[in-house]
Design an enzyme around this catalytic site. Structure first.
Site, short mmCIF file in Angstrom:
data_model
loop_
_atom_site.label_atom_id
_atom_site.label_comp_id
_atom_site.label_asym_id
_atom_site.label_seq_id
_atom_site.Cartn_x
_atom_site.Cartn_y
_atom_site.Cartn_z
N LYS A 185 0.83 -1.22 0.00
CA LYS A 185 0.00 0.00 0.00
C LYS A 185 0.85 1.26 0.00
O LYS A 185 2.04 1.24 0.33
CB LYS A 185 -0.96 -0.02 1.19
CG LYS A 185 -2.13 -0.98 0.92
CD LYS A 185 -3.26 -0.84 1.90
CE LYS A 185 -4.36 -1.84 1.53
NZ LYS A 185 -5.41 -1.91 2.55
N ARG B 277 -3.59 -10.01 5.06
CA ARG B 277 -3.99 -10.00 3.64
C ARG B 277 -2.82 -9.47 2.81
O ARG B 277 -2.39 -8.34 2.99
CB ARG B 277 -5.23 -9.11 3.48
CG ARG B 277 -5.80 -9.08 2.08
CD ARG B 277 -7.04 -8.17 2.06
NE ARG B 277 -7.66 -8.16 0.74
CZ ARG B 277 -7.27 -7.38 -0.26
NH1 ARG B 277 -6.26 -6.54 -0.09
NH2 ARG B 277 -7.87 -7.43 -1.43
#
Ligand code: 9MG
Length: 272
Positions: free
Chosen positions: A217, A251
């Site tokens: 991210k 995740r």
């Protein structure tokens, strides 16, 4: 694995990301075609993945919503193709129709970045009787990173998730089937994300497992200055910190490397 045991595993589980969106921020474009996506699923299984998270709507910052028919077309054939491989599948969606179709096609769990706030979503999960991940997001993907604001991000996220757990259990969803996620990068600045990571164990007071997703991210790009495909080391670092701070599901895009990190973490934990 039975439906409820998916969330009661004693050790952290590795959830592999399989986006089937043409515009996904990281590797979605590569897996837009069914055969390629199925091949990647098989590879993740060989790498030791515990759950495969299939998504047909991009939720990256700036993304627009996708029509129901298009989302169904992207995810249902893929779920039908990989469900026989036996690995638990979660469906990343906010639409009750997609939740129903995905679970009927062989998925085991719902992963909802909107925490079942869309009309009919709680009822769908209550009826399906499947595990669900409730994620926190401030705003909507198209605009959420414009100017996220909190007074106390950890308290506000915990409070939101507690209210969503109550809303779900009030509609008949078993608390044992719920996990929560602070939603790293979903309406959060770098400072908010780091505060949530550092205080992740605070969410344990909610009494359900915590899922954490930081893989590749932009928060990691902000720290390292690296492009999205050069964030492996940073992704592994935050995966380990999340496990140490109590996360039960991580995740990730990079399954094999994260499985190694998880196994080293468990080996160290079990030493005298
Ligand atoms: C779909 N999706 C993208 N990022 C995510 C995250 O951090 N958590 C969960 N639960 N889902 C996510």
């Amino acid at each position: 694995m039975s439906k409820s045991s998916l969330l009661s595993a004693p050790t952290p589980l590795v959830m592999g990301v399989l986006n089937v969106t043409p515009d996904s921020f990281s590797d979605g474009a590569k897996y837009h075609h069914l055969d390629l996506a199925a091949k990647r699923a098989l590879q993740m299984i060989e790498e030791g993945v515990d759950i495969i998270d299939i998504g047909g709507e991009s939720t990256r910052p700036g993304a627009s919503e996708v029509e129901l028919d298009e989302e169904l077309k992207r995810v249902v054939p893929l779920i039908e193709k990989i469900a026989p491989l036996g690995v638990p599948i979660s469906i990343d969606t906010s639409k009750p129709e997609v939740m129903r179709a995905a679970i009927n096609a062989g998925a085991h769990m719902v992963n909802d970045v909107r925490a079942l706030q869309e009309n009919g979503a709680i009822d769908a999960v209550a009826e399906l009787g499947c595990p669900v991940c409730l994620m926190h997001m401030q705003g909507q993907p198209r605009t959420m990173q414009n100017n996220p604001e909190y007074i106390d991000v950890v308290e506000e996220v915990a409070d939101f998730l507690a209210k969503r757990i109550t809303a779900c259990t009030a509609k008949g969803i078993d608390k044992d089937l719920i996990c929560v996620d602070p939603g790293f990068g979903f309406g959060k600045s770098l400072a908010h994300n780091l505060s949530l990571l550092n205080n992740l164990s605070h969410l344990e007071k909610l009494g359900v497992p915590v899922l954490a997703g930081m893989s590749r991210k932009s928060m990691l790009g902000q720290i390292t200055g690296k492009d999205v495909n050069e964030r492996l080391a940073a992704s592994l670092a935050v995966a380990l910190i999340a496990m140490q701070n109590g996360a039960k599901i991580i995740r990730v895009h990079d399954v094999k490397e994260t499985v190694d990190v998880r196994n080293v973490y468990l080996a160290a934990l079990s030493a005298n």
